[in-house]
Design an enzyme around this catalytic site. Sequence first.
Site, PDB file in Angstrom:
ATOM      1  N   ASN A 111      35.948  36.452  41.773  1.00 30.73           N
ATOM      2  CA  ASN A 111      36.926  35.494  41.254  1.00 30.73           C
ATOM      3  C   ASN A 111      38.318  35.935  41.691  1.00 30.73           C
ATOM      4  O   ASN A 111      38.494  37.006  42.259  1.00 30.73           O
ATOM      5  CB  ASN A 111      36.812  35.380  39.727  1.00 30.73           C
ATOM      6  CG  ASN A 111      37.089  36.688  39.035  1.00 30.73           C
ATOM      7  OD1 ASN A 111      38.213  37.181  39.038  1.00 30.73           O
ATOM      8  ND2 ASN A 111      36.042  37.294  38.466  1.00 30.73           N
ATOM      9  N   ARG A 112      39.288  35.099  41.423  1.00 31.91           N
ATOM     10  CA  ARG A 112      40.635  35.315  41.948  1.00 31.91           C
ATOM     11  C   ARG A 112      41.561  36.108  41.035  1.00 31.91           C
ATOM     12  O   ARG A 112      42.771  36.096  41.239  1.00 31.91           O
ATOM     13  CB  ARG A 112      41.303  33.967  42.234  1.00 31.91           C
ATOM     14  CG  ARG A 112      40.683  33.222  43.386  1.00 31.91           C
ATOM     15  CD  ARG A 112      41.526  32.012  43.727  1.00 31.91           C
ATOM     16  NE  ARG A 112      40.866  31.153  44.682  1.00 31.91           N
ATOM     17  CZ  ARG A 112      40.853  31.381  45.992  1.00 31.91           C
ATOM     18  NH1 ARG A 112      41.483  32.424  46.481  1.00 31.91           N
ATOM     19  NH2 ARG A 112      40.209  30.559  46.793  1.00 31.91           N
TER      20      ARG A 112
END
Length: 235
Positions: free
Chosen positions: A34-35
């Site tokens: 994920n970011r």
Amino acid sequence: ALAALAPRDLDSVRVVVSAGGTREPLDPVRFLGNRSSGRQGLALARAAAERGATVRVVAAHLEDPAPSHLDVRAVSTAAELETAMAEESADADVVIMAAAVADYRPARIESNKLKKSGGSGMSIDLVQNPDILRGLVTARDAAGSRRLIVGFAAETGDDAHSVVEYGQAKLASKGCDLLVVNEVGAHKTFGTDTNAVTILGKDSGTLAVVTEQAKSQVAHAVLDVVAEQLHRSDP
Ligand code: CTP
Ligand code: CA
């Protein structure tokens, strides 16, 4: 300069902060991730240290290196994060789950790099990861501890419910003491240096609304609430 101005209201308080985002391997070279940059988590760790706390950071793939004065334990997957948080939080006074935990992981980790085959698509079987935050609350309650547990939530509102309504529901289902909610949109939060949050308290609704500002300032606003809650429950 900021450090000199920070209140020393967390002197000798033991704080554990998870930061970053977990990665779930698929094969030796690929993962689901994920970011999360880890910046808000790191900002909380630095701010807590400025206020006198003894801080441990459990770090999953931080985008920026942690400052050398912080005590860091590196993890990669949700499973590793779960183990690390259980161990590190056992004698903590405050636990902050700022890490973005993968909700699912691949059911199998291939030992060899996956090859593409045929000309059609492929699908990956996923299994759910444990809810680490809820596990920390359960362990705290089982130990009869008064440890303060803080969760984070990135929410989008919809026609039926606002961001804060979703946050209240999440706080109740997790059982944590505080939930720091931020509204996510097209270009909000991920990888930026600012954040805007609403801090919700168990049974007490909205405790603070923090308008968009530097993540370091947001961190201090969260710790203002943490310190107030800790001192309120002093025997
Ligand atoms: N969290 C956790 N373990 C998980 C998932 C989330 O400890 N397996 C923690 C996060 O670190 C965060 C809080 O729970 O502090 C809320 O995360 P969020 O993803 O918003 O909650 P979920 O329960 O996963 O709900 P959703 O379906 O909205 O993703
Ligand atoms: Ca989630």
